[in-house]
Structures are given as structure tokens and as C-alpha cells.
Write a protein that holds these residues in place. Structure first.
Motif, PDB file in Angstrom:
ATOM      1  N   GLY A 114       0.800  -1.207   0.000  1.00 28.68           N
ATOM      2  CA  GLY A 114       0.000   0.000   0.000  1.00 28.68           C
ATOM      3  C   GLY A 114       0.838   1.265   0.000  1.00 28.68           C
ATOM      4  O   GLY A 114       0.353   2.348  -0.327  1.00 28.68           O
TER       5      GLY A 114
ATOM      6  N   LYS B  20       1.845   1.486  -4.008  1.00 26.79           N
ATOM      7  CA  LYS B  20       0.770   1.543  -4.985  1.00 26.79           C
ATOM      8  C   LYS B  20       0.388   3.001  -5.235  1.00 26.79           C
ATOM      9  O   LYS B  20       0.334   3.804  -4.300  1.00 26.79           O
ATOM     10  CB  LYS B  20      -0.438   0.764  -4.493  1.00 26.79           C
ATOM     11  CG  LYS B  20      -1.572   0.728  -5.501  1.00 26.79           C
ATOM     12  CD  LYS B  20      -2.747  -0.085  -4.972  1.00 26.79           C
ATOM     13  CE  LYS B  20      -3.878  -0.106  -5.985  1.00 26.79           C
ATOM     14  NZ  LYS B  20      -5.041  -0.880  -5.499  1.00 26.79           N
TER      15      LYS B  20
ATOM     16  N   ASN C  84      -0.540   7.626  -2.575  1.00 29.10           N
ATOM     17  CA  ASN C  84      -0.624   6.242  -2.121  1.00 29.10           C
ATOM     18  C   ASN C  84      -1.909   6.020  -1.338  1.00 29.10           C
ATOM     19  O   ASN C  84      -2.383   6.931  -0.658  1.00 29.10           O
ATOM     20  CB  ASN C  84       0.567   5.889  -1.223  1.00 29.10           C
ATOM     21  CG  ASN C  84       1.895   6.168  -1.882  1.00 29.10           C
ATOM     22  OD1 ASN C  84       2.729   6.874  -1.317  1.00 29.10           O
ATOM     23  ND2 ASN C  84       2.115   5.615  -3.074  1.00 29.10           N
ATOM     24  N   PRO C  85      -2.435   4.790  -1.386  1.00 28.39           N
ATOM     25  CA  PRO C  85      -3.576   4.486  -0.510  1.00 28.39           C
ATOM     26  C   PRO C  85      -3.184   4.476   0.964  1.00 28.39           C
ATOM     27  O   PRO C  85      -4.019   4.747   1.826  1.00 28.39           O
ATOM     28  CB  PRO C  85      -4.038   3.108  -0.990  1.00 28.39           C
ATOM     29  CG  PRO C  85      -2.867   2.522  -1.694  1.00 28.39           C
ATOM     30  CD  PRO C  85      -2.104   3.669  -2.280  1.00 28.39           C
ATOM     31  N   GLU C  86      -1.910   4.139   1.268  1.00 32.68           N
ATOM     32  CA  GLU C  86      -1.441   4.182   2.646  1.00 32.68           C
ATOM     33  C   GLU C  86      -1.060   5.616   2.995  1.00 32.68           C
ATOM     34  O   GLU C  86      -0.479   6.335   2.170  1.00 32.68           O
ATOM     35  CB  GLU C  86      -0.210   3.283   2.818  1.00 32.68           C
ATOM     36  CG  GLU C  86      -0.529   1.797   2.896  1.00 32.68           C
ATOM     37  CD  GLU C  86      -1.121   1.424   4.241  1.00 32.68           C
ATOM     38  OE1 GLU C  86      -0.874   2.133   5.230  1.00 32.68           O
ATOM     39  OE2 GLU C  86      -1.850   0.408   4.280  1.00 32.68           O
TER      40      GLU C  86
END
Length: 788
Positions: free
Chosen positions: A437, A440, A489-491
Motif C-alpha cells: 500500500g 501503490k 498512495n492508498p497508505e
């Protein structure tokens, strides 16, 4: 009854011996008599002997036996064996089954009516609502409950009843019967046919089975007990004996089934249910016979490499199949092994009861160790289980995505490009651990596309971004887009790291104009109108606009009835002819909008017109009734049934026609009656009809708004019948020739046939002669003799 023998003996004496009781005597002349009172109850039979002696006392004859039977009379009254009887009865006992007996005796002859006893209850105290709760068998003296007594007897309302019972001889049928009475005291006891309370059985019991668990009892002895399942089970682990004791037939497992519900029933000797079945509830109590169970073969948690000491990594929740909420299922946790022991042992701890795994020492580094293996011991009071846990150290998101270039220049695309078309590929990279994550990348258009006409999809392998058309483009409303794209990023990023201009890119999109057809304001136009609307009634106005702003003209297609016209400029649709719902209830045409100038592009939409009914059709008969007939002469009044209909739309509750005869003279011969809204019955009023065809006229009114009426007619034939069908001689049938006409026709036919045959014969004969002549002319000259 006397058995006597008479003797003739001069100077002889007769002497009696036996059971005389000084009552029976005999004279010397042989006459036997009695001098006292006979009592059958003391002696029912007297056996005597008679001897015949001479004057000197010498036996002449005998002895002869004589039997005397004393005939009973009703001289003894019945007497109860007790003056007071005591009995008990259970609440809800079966009606008609004796729970006690009273007995009386009568000294009279038991083979006679004198000693035939008849019992009855004379008094019941208390007698509630004048209802007898008790009854007695008038022959046996058995006392039982009545049906009302079985239902109403309740020791909590009244636990004692007093009866006065009488007994009469002579079967109770004579006014001269003797009688006696006795008192009966009855105690009412509580019904013992009750469901036991909740039955508990300890699971997996080691005691010998069958194991007694409870008991049910009926109020009276001799009952038969049975068990019935409430739910269908693979096996039923209970039984009952004939004392009502219920057993568990095998050890039971709470984890397999923790409770059972079934029924205990009681039946009489005829296998009939005596009372309502009782519900038996059995609960299986738990013992600690199950070890803790790991949640899975291996449990995996993740922890970021920068987590602080004390951070929660996850909850490790094992399971115990023993009863929850008891000490048997109370679990405690402990980490007993860590591998590897880098950078030190004791990096993790687990809360003993809550099973929360925490980081116990300094932050982890993925570069040092990426994965830890833990052994967690889970224990209940009697069992211990080792479970395996993996803790993966994951990279933190401390690197931002960076575009390979921050400007993708200018791009031009036609406005009719299809939705889903990829118009541009963009690329950013992230230095965090791949396929996490943190690495990405998600692309978002943050400026320049408020209506989300574009969308960006990310390739999960390469992190490339594909800019695609999400909604149709429109040069007329949005001819250009100045777009700003952000890569993220999703994180979430760690606190000290932030996105900057490296994570943003720009490009300019220009939309090219394409000539497009007109666009209607609706996908479908609808209207409704009465079918008797006037010509030139306005129905609706359609509207279409050209995206390029060119003028639009309108036309219609598919107007099969020629009912409509459209104003080519305004789009208003009018009626052009009279409408007819019966011809087409739902009428649909296509409206065509044509762009004026350029390429004359067109678009179309449907106009749906619903015609509403008005009452413009008179009622009529459903068919041509020409087959009505009555057999002549009429022997009795008859009738026929006919049906009417209407081409207009039926009312909500159906047609409701009224029927009447079409003229006054018809009323002398016919009468009309309505059967329902569509059917009527025509009946003859007498039997004096001629053998002919009668034309009957009927008025039918539909009762509409406005009401319409129609006069219909049909023939009714009075005719001679053969085998139940109307028969008419040929010369009387319409269109058939008379007998003279038929004979004339036949003679003419025969003459014509004769003339034809004669002409044919002459022609054939003439042709035959010509053939013979031609044959001679055709012979060879060599056939004739030579002449000199």
C-alpha cells in the motif's frame, strides 16, 4: 313345590321324617300340610321322607323322598355394607372410570328381581352451577367423574365433596322397592400429571446407562407411558418405562447438542391418549472436555517498522467448544517462543486474558528482520494448546510518488470519442516496497474536470495511469480542459513526509467540434385524449435542439391511420382526422427532427398517444342468432338465451345492458328477462304458436354517457322436430323448387341429353364413312389387274 305319593292301605298310617322344622305334618289319610310360617332366608328347601306303616307299626312301603322349595317374596330391604364411605380422586381423572365402589346386599333370592339392586347418587354437596361432578354405575356401585367433573374439579377451589348414595331393590323400577342410603366423603387431590421442571444432565456422564433423569405419573394406576420427539433427530437418546420413569439411554455431548425438548404421553389400555402430553425439557450441562482451538493453522499479523513500543499489533482470539461464560471456556494466553531472537528476545507480548499482541521493545526494522514466528500457548483450567503466529514487518510509507514528467503537453480529441477510450498514458514511480500500500499509486484529477468527464485507471503491475473518457464529451459546453493530476498512495504517509510538486502533473485537453444530430428533450413523449376529440386538437409539443445551434424542422413517420399532423417549426402535434379507439387504443408514431443546413442530420423519438374511450358504439349481439327453434306444436313454454356486447371499452365492473322487446305486439307472445349484464332470456308466454318463422326484435341499451340503444332482431322458428332437431320438407324450405318445377327440370335435362347423344352418333357415323373412302383412295395401283 311338593313331590307327593298317595297310597291306599286299610288301617295304615303315614309318618314323615326329615327337615320338618315342626312345620310340616301328614295325616293318616296321607295329606301333607304345614302349620307354621316359612322363611326362605332361613331354609330355602325342605327335604322330607314319608313312610307307610300298618296298624302294628310295620313298614309297608317307603320311605319316599319329598322336596319342598320355598318361593321367595320381596320381604328384605337392601342394606349398604357401610353407612359411610371415604374415597379420593385426582384432579383431571378420566371421566367414567370408577375411583371407588359402594356395596349393598339383599337377602332376597338373587335370581329374582327382588334382589336386583339399583344405585344412584341422591345428593352432591356442594353442587356448583347445578352441575353434577360425580356419577355412579347403577349396577356395580362404581363412582367416577362426569365429563364436567374431569374438567372442573380443582382442589384449590374445593377439595371435599359429600355424596348421599341410595340403593333400591326391584331394579329401582317398582314403587314397592325397598331402599337404603349411605354417605360418601370424597377428597379431591391435586393432579400429579405435570411436567417436571428443567432436567439437567452432565455431559459425557460415566455412570451406567440407561440413567434415570426424571419421572412423570398419571393420577391412576395401570396407565401406559410413551415418549414423542418434538424435532426429528438422527437418534433419540431417551426412553420411559411403565412406571413413568424417564431415562437417558446413552451419554450425551453438550457440544453436539446442548438441549432437548420432547413429549411424554399417557394412554389407556385401548391405546387412546388420556391427557394432554407433557413437554419435557432437558439441558446438558458442560464439563471441561474440549481443549482450546487455534483460530487457524497459522495466524498472520502485520506491523509497520516504525511502530512505537506498546502499539497493538492484533488480537489473537482462540476458541473453546466448552460452554461460553464458564470456567471451562476461560482461556489465558502466553508467548512461549520467538524466532528469530533479533535484535533481542521478548520483542512481543500478549495480554493474558484479552489476547492483544503488542510491541514490547523498540521499533522494528524491515532491513534487519522481515518476519517473526511466535508460539502462543492457550490454556483453560485443564488443557493447553500451542498456536503459531507470524508477524510480518512491513515497510512504512516514507517515499512519495514522483511523476516522470510534470507536463504532458496539449492533446486534441473529437467530442464524439467513445466512452472508455484511453486518451493518454501517464507514469509515476514510488521507492517504497513494491506491491504494498506504500508503493501503490492512485491518480486523481484534482483540477480542471468538475464534472468527472475523465477518469484515470492504474495498472497494478507497472503503476502506469491510463486517462480514459468517463462521460461523453461536448464541445458546445466544455471545449477545453486544463487538468492537474495528483499521484498518491492508498497508505498514509508518515508524519514527517508530505506530497510536493513532484507528485503533480499537468496537461491541456482540447475538444474538437463534430457535427451532431438534434437532441430531443425527452426519450419518449406521451399524451392521452378522448377519441371524440375535435380535429386540430393540440396533443403535445416536442422539442429538439441542435448542439451546433442550427434550426430544426419536425416531421412524422409511421402515422398509419393519418390521424396526426405536426407543425414543422414549433413541434406541436395536432389531430388531423377523427380518432377511433376501437381501431387503435394505443397509437404510436415516430417524430423526426432534422438539422437544417450542413448535412441535414436527423434524430427521432417516439410519440405514444393513448385514446380514451367515449360511448360512441351501440350495443349489438355477439353473433348471428339464426338457429333458435321450438318443436311444433309446443307442449310447454320454452326459452332461449342470447348475449350482447359493445365495441366500446367495458366499464370497470363490466357491461350492464338493459333489454326490452322492440314493439308492443311482441309482448303478447314473448317475454324478456335479464340474466346478467350481458345475457338475457327470451321466453314464450303461451304454447299457441303457428308452424312458421317469427322475427323477434329486441332493444338493447348500454346505459352509457350518453346512453346508446340498438334494436336487433333474430328469427325464432316453430317447426316439426325429428330426433330433437328441426325438420322442414324440401318443398317448404326457402330456395327449394316445387315438385312440378323439379319434374320439368328433369324432363328438360333428359331431352338435352338425347339431342346431344343423337348429334354425337350422326357425327361419328359420318366420320366413319369418310375414313372408309379415304382408305380405298389410298390403296396401291399394283393391286388392280392389268388391262390390255
Amino acid at each position: 313345590r311338593f313331590h307327593t305319593t298317595f297310597f291306599e292301605c286299610l288301617c295304615c298310617d303315614s309318618i314323615t321324617h326329615g327337615e320338618t322344622d315342626n312345620i310340616f305334618h301328614i295325616n293318616p289319610d296321607g295329606i301333607l300340610y304345614y302349620t307354621g310360617i316359612l322363611d326362605r332366608e332361613k331354609r330355602a328347601v325342605h327335604n322330607l321322607q314319608v313312610k307307610v306303616l300298618d296298624a302294628s307299626g310295620k313298614l309297608v312301603e317307603g320311605p319316599f323322598p319329598i322336596t319342598i322349595e320355598v318361593k321367595d317374596i320381596n320381604d328384605n330391604r337392601p342394606v349398604f355394607l357401610q353407612t359411610r364411605y371415604n374415597g379420593t380422586v385426582r384432579q383431571n381423572s378420566r371421566p367414567g372410570k370408577p375411583f371407588m365402589y359402594v356395596n349393598a346386599t339383599d337377602r332376597d333370592d338373587p335370581t329374582t328381581l327382588h334382589a336386583k339392586l339399583f344405585y344412584r347418587i341422591a345428593i352432591q354437596l356442594p353442587k356448583i352451577k347445578d352441575v353434577m361432578y360425580f356419577q355412579i354405575n347403577n349396577q356395580t356401585g362404581g363412582i367416577s367423574l362426569t365429563l364436567e367433573g374431569s374438567k372442573e374439579l380443582d382442589p384449590f377451589k374445593n377439595d371435599r365433596y359429600d355424596l348421599v348414595v341410595s340403593v333400591m331393590d326391584m331394579g329401582g323400577q317398582s314403587d314397592n322397592s325397598f331402599s337404603d342410603t349411605a354417605s360418601v366423603d370424597i377428597i379431591v387431590e391435586e393432579n400429579i400429571w405435570k411436567a417436571p421442571g428443567l432436567v439437567t444432565i452432565k455431559e459425557n456422564s460415566t455412570e451406567p446407562h440407561p440413567l434415570k433423569i426424571t419421572q412423570v405419573r398419571w393420577n391412576e394406576p395401570g396407565a401406559h407411558y410413551f415418549l414423542y420427539e418434538k424435532e426429528k433427530l438422527p437418534r433419540f437418546p431417551f426412553s420411559i418405562d411403565q412406571d413413568g420413569i424417564i431415562y437417558a439411554t446413552e451419554p450425551l455431548d453438550r457440544e453436539e447438542k446442548d438441549s432437548y425438548v420432547f413429549y411424554a404421553a399417557v394412554k389407556d389400555e385401548n391405546a387412546r391418549l388420556i391427557a394432554r402430553p407433557l413437554e419435557i425439557q432437558v439441558e446438558i450441562t458442560d464439563i471441561n472436555d474440549n481443549p482450546p482451538v487455534c483460530p487457524s493453522l497459522v495466524t498472520v499479523f502485520e506491523v509497520q517498522e516504525n511502530e512505537k513500543i506498546g502499539s497493538n499489533i492484533g488480537v489473537f482470539q482462540a476458541h473453546d467448544m466448552d460452554q461460553q461464560g464458564t470456567t471451562n471456556s476461560f482461556l489465558q494466553y502466553e508467548i512461549v517462543e520467538q524466532s528469530p531472537l533479533l535484535p533481542s528476545e521478548g520483542l512481543f507480548l500478549i495480554q493474558k486474558v484479552s489476547a492483544v499482541i503488542q510491541l514490547a521493545k523498540g521499533s522494528l526494522r524491515k532491513q534487519d528482520v522481515s518476519q517473526y514466528h511466535l508460539k502462543v500457548q492457550v490454556s483453560d483450567p485443564d488443557f493447553k494448546t500451542i498456536c503459531h503466529v507470524i508477524v510480518n514487518v512491513i515497510d512504512i510509507n516514507d517515499q512519495i510518488p514522483i511523476f516522470e514528467k510534470n507536463s504532458y503537453g496539449n492533446l486534441t480529441i473529437n467530442e464524439d470519442a467513445a466512452v472508455g477510450t484511453t486518451i493518454l498514458t501517464i507514469q509515476a514511480t514510488d521507492a517504497d516496497e513494491p506491491f504494498t500500500g506504500s508503493s501503490k499509486i492512485l491518480y486523481n484529477i484534482v483540477e480542471g474536470d468538475p464534472n468527472r468527464k475523465l477518469v484515470i485507471e492504474t495498472d497494478p503491475i507497472t503503476n502506469a495511469g491510463y486517462v480514459k473518457i468517463n462521460k461523453p464529451l461536448d464541445f458546445e459546453t466544455e471545449p477545453m480542459y486544463n487538468l492537474v493530476i495528483k499521484a498518491e498512495n492508498p497508505e498514509p504517509l508518515v508524519k514527517e513526509v508530505h506530497y510536493n510538486e513532484s507528485s503533480y502533473a499537468h496537461f491541456f485537453l482540447k475538444v474538437s467540434d463534430v457535427n451532431e444530430p438534434p437532441v430531443f428533450s425527452r426519450a419518449l413523449y406521451q399524451a392521452q385524449v378522448l377519441e371524440n376529440a375535435d380535429i386540430n386538437t393540440k396533443l403535445i409539443m416536442v422539442n429538439a435542439t441542435d448542439p451546433e445551434g442550427l434550426p430544426v424542422s419536425y416531421s412524422l413517420s409511421g402515422d398509419t391511420q393519418g390521424w396526426l399532423r405536426i407543425d414543422g417549426v414549433t413541434g406541436e402535434i395536432f389531430t388531423m382526422k377523427h380518432l377511433d379507439r376501437e381501431a387503435a387504443k394505443n397509437y404510436q408514431v415516430k417524430v423526426i427532427a432534422t438539422e437544417k443546413g450542413r448535412s441535414f442530420l436527423t434524430s427521432s423519438v417516439y410519440f405514444h398517444l393513448t385514446l380514451m374511450d367515449v360511448n360512441d358504439n351501440p350495443p349489438r349481439l355477439v353473433k348471428d342468432y339464426t338457429g333458435f327453434f321450438f318443436c311444433y306444436p309446443l307442449k310447454a313454454k320454452g326459452s332461449v338465451i342470447f348475449e350482447a356486447t359493445d365495441d366500446d371499452q367495458p366499464p370497470h365492473r363490466g357491461f350492464d345492458f338493459t333489454f326490452s322487446l322492440g314493439s308492443e305486439p311482441l309482448k303478447y307472445d314473448w317475454e324478456l328477462s335479464k340474466i346478467n349484464g350481458t345475457h338475457a332470456q327470451l321466453s314464450t308466454k303461451h304454447t299457441n304458436f303457428e308452424e312458421r318463422v317469427y322475427q323477434v326484435y329486441v332493444k338493447i341499451n348500454d346505459g352509457g354517457n350518453p346512453p346508446l340503444e340498438n334494436t336487433v332482431s333474430f328469427p325464432v322458428t316453430m317447426c316439426t322436430c325429428v330426433d330433437g332437431r328441426c325438420y322442414q320438407p324440401a318443398d317448404t324450405m326457402p330456395g327449394m323448387p316445387t315438385l312440378g318445377m323439379a319434374i320439368g327440370t328433369l324432363l328438360t335435362t333428359f331431352i338435352v341429353i338425347g339431342v346431344i347423344l343423337t348429334v354425337t352418333f350422326i357425327c361419328l357415323k359420318k366420320k366413319n364413312n369418310e375414313n372408309k373412302a379415304n382408305s380405298k383412295l389410298a390403296q396401291s395401283p399394283e393391286s388392280d389387274p392389268l388391262r390390255t
